[in-house]
Scaffold this motif. Structure first.
Motif, PDB file in Angstrom:
ATOM      1  N   LEU A  54       0.800  -1.188   0.068  1.00 35.87           N
ATOM      2  CA  LEU A  54       0.005  -0.049  -0.040  1.00 35.87           C
ATOM      3  C   LEU A  54       1.018   1.136  -0.247  1.00 35.87           C
ATOM      4  CD1 LEU A  54      -2.659  -0.788   2.708  1.00 35.87           C
ATOM      5  CD2 LEU A  54      -3.159  -0.400   0.191  1.00 35.87           C
ATOM      6  N   THR A  58       0.743   5.924   0.207  1.00 38.45           N
ATOM      7  CA  THR A  58      -0.365   6.669   0.479  1.00 38.45           C
ATOM      8  C   THR A  58      -0.082   7.983  -0.739  1.00 38.45           C
ATOM      9  OG1 THR A  58       0.877   7.961   1.935  1.00 38.45           O
ATOM     10  CG2 THR A  58      -0.319   6.159   2.786  1.00 38.45           C
ATOM     11  N   SER A  84      -7.707   2.158  -5.605  1.00 38.95           N
ATOM     12  CA  SER A  84      -7.566   2.728  -4.442  1.00 38.95           C
ATOM     13  C   SER A  84      -8.833   2.446  -3.580  1.00 38.95           C
ATOM     14  CB  SER A  84      -7.980   4.323  -4.722  1.00 38.95           C
ATOM     15  OG  SER A  84      -7.967   5.196  -3.159  1.00 38.95           O
ATOM     16  N   VAL A  94      -5.169   6.037  -0.685  1.00 35.78           N
ATOM     17  CA  VAL A  94      -4.272   4.952  -0.539  1.00 35.78           C
ATOM     18  C   VAL A  94      -4.316   4.105  -1.879  1.00 35.78           C
ATOM     19  CG1 VAL A  94      -3.985   2.931   1.036  1.00 35.78           C
ATOM     20  CG2 VAL A  94      -4.841   4.816   1.990  1.00 35.78           C
ATOM     21  N   TYR A  95      -3.586   3.664  -2.107  1.00 30.22           N
ATOM     22  CA  TYR A  95      -3.284   2.854  -3.465  1.00 30.22           C
ATOM     23  C   TYR A  95      -2.552   1.627  -3.378  1.00 30.22           C
ATOM     24  CZ  TYR A  95      -4.618   7.616  -4.971  1.00 30.22           C
ATOM     25  OH  TYR A  95      -5.415   8.868  -5.050  1.00 30.22           O
ATOM     26  N   VAL A 149      -0.609  -3.336   5.251  1.00 33.13           N
ATOM     27  CA  VAL A 149      -1.058  -2.047   5.991  1.00 33.13           C
ATOM     28  C   VAL A 149       0.035  -1.980   7.118  1.00 33.13           C
ATOM     29  CG1 VAL A 149      -2.575  -0.832   7.612  1.00 33.13           C
ATOM     30  CG2 VAL A 149      -3.523  -2.390   5.821  1.00 33.13           C
ATOM     31  N   ALA A 180       2.984  -0.553   5.421  1.00 32.28           N
ATOM     32  CA  ALA A 180       2.745   0.705   4.872  1.00 32.28           C
ATOM     33  C   ALA A 180       3.073   1.668   5.926  1.00 32.28           C
ATOM     34  CB  ALA A 180       1.506   1.085   4.360  1.00 32.28           C
ATOM     35  N   GLU A 231       5.008   5.043   5.654  1.00 33.69           N
ATOM     36  CA  GLU A 231       4.891   6.397   6.457  1.00 33.69           C
ATOM     37  C   GLU A 231       5.817   6.676   7.677  1.00 33.69           C
ATOM     38  OE1 GLU A 231       2.065   8.124   5.408  1.00 33.69           O
ATOM     39  OE2 GLU A 231       2.865   6.985   3.556  1.00 33.69           O
ATOM     40  N   TRP A 257      -7.323   6.568   7.392  1.00 34.91           N
ATOM     41  CA  TRP A 257      -7.595   5.658   6.373  1.00 34.91           C
ATOM     42  C   TRP A 257      -7.633   4.183   6.795  1.00 34.91           C
ATOM     43  CZ3 TRP A 257      -3.382   2.620   5.446  1.00 34.91           C
ATOM     44  CH2 TRP A 257      -2.078   3.137   5.681  1.00 34.91           C
TER      45      TRP A 257
END
Length: 273
Positions: A21, A23, A48, A53-54, A66, A69, A74, A114
């Protein structure tokens, strides 16, 4: 297609695994403007699952993706700990019914909005900073294994989709769980888990107790470790461990532990079965 050149698109797709994922922020920092991302989505290269989020088209949405990510993409200081880390290590048969589908994440940073909007079967829950006074540590720079171990953390080196993800060690996860809102059900759960913790590392336990700021968590952990007479417990020095003063009422009407002065359910033996 001046800015949508095949090389730029291929570079992006090559960096996205089946469950990766990314962002809007990550894409922007790597040179993909929002209008370009919109074209990729319209052309069927990206999808998306929720706003901002992609995934690669046809990608697989998972809690592992997740968490990766959050930790790597992040740069958030969040690790899998507490109840979920113990369940993931094979102790789910001791845990409350249904809780293994909840991924418990610890760290000083709230989960991005998200995360809760993703169509996942698992639920990711932020449990706050946890009961330790360690300085904030982010995982995107891949801190050395020794640095992680000094905080009761470890990066999973081998294991398909969990490769590289940071989890609490059993010692830290147990103390994180001991810090959860206290009631008799929590004590039953931690007691059942503690019965199987025969291989905890005493030096790591000692280090974590010294950095734990929750008096309740430390007393509960030690009382139940003593109750199961684990061989590692006598090798844990409590000389530098602050256990506070006075009694701690964890279970009203319970039995006061004579050493650690915390009340435990009177029917603890019956619950263990």
């Amino acid at each position: 297609m001046s800015d949508q050149n095949p090389g730029k698109l291929n570079q992006l797709l090559a960096s996205l695994g089946d469950s990766t994922l990314v962002t809007t922020r990550w894409l922007r920092e790597h040179g993909y403007a929002s209008n370009l991302v919109a074209r990729y989505v319209a052309s069927g290269w990206l999808e998306s699952p929720t706003r901002g989020v992609y995934l690669r088209k046809g990608g697989h949405l998972s809690w592992q993706g997740v968490l990766r990510a959050l930790q790597a993409g992040e740069d958030l200081p969040l690790h899998a700990g507490g109840r979920f880390a113990l369940a993931w290590r094979g102790h789910e048969h001791y845990l409350r019914l249904g809780t293994s589908a909840t991924v418990t994440l610890y760290g000083p940073t709230p989960l991005p909005g998200w995360v809760g909007k993703l169509p996942l079967k698992e639920r990711l829950v932020g449990c706050g900073k946890g009961p330790f006074d360690f300085p904030t540590l982010c995982f995107s720079g891949e801190p050395a294994d020794e640095v992680l171990r000094e905080r009761g953390l470890e990066r999973v080196a081998h294991g398909s989709e969990v490769d590289g993800l940071v989890f609490a060690t059993p010692e830290r996860a147990m103390l994180e769980l001991c810090d959860a809102p206290g009631d008799a059900a929590l004590v039953y759960e931690v007691d059942a888990l503690m019965q199987g913790m025969a291989n905890l590392r005493p030096k790591r336990v000692e280090m974590l107790l010294c950095h734990c700021v929750s008096i309740k968590a430390k007393r509960l952990f030690l009382a139940l470790a003593e109750r199961h007479a684990h061989a590692w417990l006598p090798h844990v020095s409590l000389e530098s461990v602050d256990l506070g003063r006075g009694k701690r009422v964890l279970v009203h009407g319970g039995r006061l532990h004579p050493t650690y002065h915390i009340t435990l359910p009177a029917d603890l033996d019956e619950q263990l079965g």
